[in-house]
Write an enzyme that holds these catalytic residues in place. Structure first.
Site, PDB file in Angstrom:
ATOM      1  N   ASP A   1       0.850  -1.202   0.000  1.00  0.00           N
ATOM      2  CA  ASP A   1       0.000   0.000   0.000  1.00  0.00           C
ATOM      3  C   ASP A   1       0.883   1.249   0.000  1.00  0.00           C
ATOM      4  O   ASP A   1       1.051   1.894   1.031  1.00  0.00           O
ATOM      5  CB  ASP A   1      -0.900  -0.060   1.252  1.00  0.00           C
ATOM      6  CG  ASP A   1      -1.822   1.136   1.377  1.00  0.00           C
ATOM      7  OD1 ASP A   1      -2.027   1.856   0.384  1.00  0.00           O
ATOM      8  OD2 ASP A   1      -2.334   1.348   2.496  1.00  0.00           O
TER       9      ASP A   1
ATOM     10  N   LYS B   1       0.581   3.671  -2.614  1.00  0.00           N
ATOM     11  CA  LYS B   1      -0.180   4.746  -3.280  1.00  0.00           C
ATOM     12  C   LYS B   1       0.713   5.604  -4.185  1.00  0.00           C
ATOM     13  O   LYS B   1       0.868   6.813  -3.958  1.00  0.00           O
ATOM     14  CB  LYS B   1      -0.883   5.638  -2.248  1.00  0.00           C
ATOM     15  CG  LYS B   1      -1.858   4.898  -1.339  1.00  0.00           C
ATOM     16  CD  LYS B   1      -2.605   5.873  -0.439  1.00  0.00           C
ATOM     17  CE  LYS B   1      -3.557   5.207   0.520  1.00  0.00           C
ATOM     18  NZ  LYS B   1      -2.898   4.424   1.597  1.00  0.00           N
TER      19      LYS B   1
ATOM     20  N   ASP C   1       2.877   9.928  -9.474  1.00  0.00           N
ATOM     21  CA  ASP C   1       4.041  10.630 -10.031  1.00  0.00           C
ATOM     22  C   ASP C   1       3.856  10.675 -11.548  1.00  0.00           C
ATOM     23  O   ASP C   1       2.787  10.299 -12.058  1.00  0.00           O
ATOM     24  CB  ASP C   1       5.330   9.864  -9.639  1.00  0.00           C
ATOM     25  CG  ASP C   1       6.523  10.796  -9.481  1.00  0.00           C
ATOM     26  OD1 ASP C   1       6.742  11.624 -10.383  1.00  0.00           O
ATOM     27  OD2 ASP C   1       7.229  10.689  -8.460  1.00  0.00           O
TER      28      ASP C   1
ATOM     29  N   ARG D   1      -6.565  -2.844  13.389  1.00  0.00           N
ATOM     30  CA  ARG D   1      -6.550  -2.990  14.845  1.00  0.00           C
ATOM     31  C   ARG D   1      -7.530  -3.997  15.436  1.00  0.00           C
ATOM     32  O   ARG D   1      -7.182  -4.674  16.410  1.00  0.00           O
ATOM     33  CB  ARG D   1      -6.704  -1.605  15.478  1.00  0.00           C
ATOM     34  CG  ARG D   1      -5.443  -0.766  15.293  1.00  0.00           C
ATOM     35  CD  ARG D   1      -5.692   0.700  15.443  1.00  0.00           C
ATOM     36  NE  ARG D   1      -6.526   1.225  14.364  1.00  0.00           N
ATOM     37  CZ  ARG D   1      -6.886   2.489  14.248  1.00  0.00           C
ATOM     38  NH1 ARG D   1      -6.497   3.368  15.166  1.00  0.00           N
ATOM     39  NH2 ARG D   1      -7.620   2.889  13.227  1.00  0.00           N
TER      40      ARG D   1
HETATM   41  O1  C5P Z   1      -6.842  -0.381  12.189  1.00  0.00           O
HETATM   42  P1  C5P Z   1      -7.782  -0.083  11.064  1.00  0.00           P
HETATM   43  O2  C5P Z   1      -8.729  -1.225  10.752  1.00  0.00           O
HETATM   44  O3  C5P Z   1      -8.496   1.220  11.226  1.00  0.00           O
HETATM   45  O4  C5P Z   1      -6.799   0.027   9.797  1.00  0.00           O
HETATM   46  C1  C5P Z   1      -7.262   0.366   8.526  1.00  0.00           C
HETATM   47  C2  C5P Z   1      -6.148   0.388   7.538  1.00  0.00           C
HETATM   48  O5  C5P Z   1      -6.670   0.862   6.302  1.00  0.00           O
HETATM   49  C3  C5P Z   1      -4.981   1.312   7.896  1.00  0.00           C
HETATM   50  O6  C5P Z   1      -3.784   0.719   7.366  1.00  0.00           O
HETATM   51  C4  C5P Z   1      -5.309   2.588   7.161  1.00  0.00           C
HETATM   52  O7  C5P Z   1      -4.164   3.323   6.824  1.00  0.00           O
HETATM   53  C5  C5P Z   1      -5.995   2.047   5.905  1.00  0.00           C
HETATM   54  N1  C5P Z   1      -6.923   2.979   5.280  1.00  0.00           N
HETATM   55  C6  C5P Z   1      -7.997   3.548   5.939  1.00  0.00           C
HETATM   56  N2  C5P Z   1      -8.841   4.408   5.278  1.00  0.00           N
HETATM   57  C7  C5P Z   1      -8.620   4.691   4.012  1.00  0.00           C
HETATM   58  C8  C5P Z   1      -7.564   4.117   3.314  1.00  0.00           C
HETATM   59  C9  C5P Z   1      -6.724   3.243   3.996  1.00  0.00           C
HETATM   60  O8  C5P Z   1      -8.211   3.274   7.111  1.00  0.00           O
HETATM   61  N3  C5P Z   1      -9.461   5.481   3.397  1.00  0.00           N
END
Ligand code: C5P
Length: 238
Positions: free
Chosen positions: A66, A68, A71, A215
């Site tokens: 991931d 992203k 460029d 999490r």
């Molecule tokens: O811990 P949690 O379930 O909130 O983690 C969600 C993951 O998805 C993290 O790595 C976060 O950076 C990513 N993410 C997000 N929302 C977005 C894009 C990516 O929470 N819009």
């Protein structure tokens, strides 16, 4: 449109948001590659680089890288070729990099047609006001749909989207276009800093293909037990 209501174990992507390699690899000891895929992002990759991805691969897990990319087309194509060489399962770019960049990324990814190439449309951290300040008028959803349609037209496999955009995109884009959805919380779990959350079962029932969950799994006492209970919840909703 084909039915989206299907589920196999590895549609869950566990977000490995750790700052150290030892915590990241320690978490993998508690997970089963038959039950999930994993995602690593900018912090771990900047600190440990491709060698960490190789360590994760050695343990049998498929990786969503991931990073992203955003460029000029030539640079993004080079980064995608590097992702192909690394053998990751999924990689992403920013759709707002434009059509030429998306096409260059697509072409570079063709060296491994099995690798999933998806795009981020509008970061969920951006409000309508934030978008306006960057010159984008209108509702964020309009911009999400515009960028998702361009992503599809450029031949990418799908987009990363919030759960609240699943129906909009599913109703307007081809059924095979992949929707990868973070912001997922099993009912009863703490939302932490996520504002608009959806349960795993409802997200899959609405048409998400992959759920990014961090999490709720990585901070559970028993991460595999938590994954299994999430899968049970999903099966009960579809
Ligand atoms: O811990 P949690 O379930 O909130 O983690 C969600 C993951 O998805 C993290 O790595 C976060 O950076 C990513 N993410 C997000 N929302 C977005 C894009 C990516 O929470 N819009």
């Amino acid at each position: 449109m084909k039915s989206r209501v299907q589920f196999d174990n590895r549609q869950i992507i566990v977000a490995l948001d750790f700052s150290s390699e030892s915590s990241c690899l320690g978490m993998l000891e508690k997970l089963d590659p038959a039950l999930c895929r994993v995602k690593i992002g900018k912090e771990l990759f900047t600190r440990y680089g491709p060698s960490l991805v190789r360590e994760i691969h050695k343990r049998g897990f498929e990786v969503f890288l991931d990073l992203k990319f955003h460029d000029i087309p030539n640079t993004v194509a080079g980064a995608i070729r590097a992702a192909v060489e690394l053998g990751v399962w999924m990689v992403n770019v920013h759709a707002s990099g434009g059509q030429a960049m998306l096409e260059a990324a697509r072409k570079a990814a063709d060296d491994n047609p099995a690798m999933k190439l998806v795009a981020v449309t509008v970061l969920t951290s951006l409000s309508a006001q934030d978008l306006l300040e960057t010159g984008v008028n209108g509702y964020p959803e309009q911009q999400v749909l515009r960028l998702a349609a361009m992503t599809a037209a450029c031949g990418l496999d799908g987009v990363v989207c919030s759960a609240k955009e699943i129906e909009l995109l599913r109703n307007n884009l081809d059924g095979d276009f992949l929707l990868v959805t973070p912001g997922i919380r099993p009912s009863g779990d703490d939302a932490s800093d996520q504002k608009r959350v959806e349960t795993p079962g409802r997200a899959i029932a609405k048409g998400a293909d992959y759920l990014v969950i961090g999490r709720p799994i990585t901070q559970a006492d028993d991460p595999t037990g938590k994954l299994q209970s999430i899968m049970k919840e999903i099966q009960s909703k579809i």
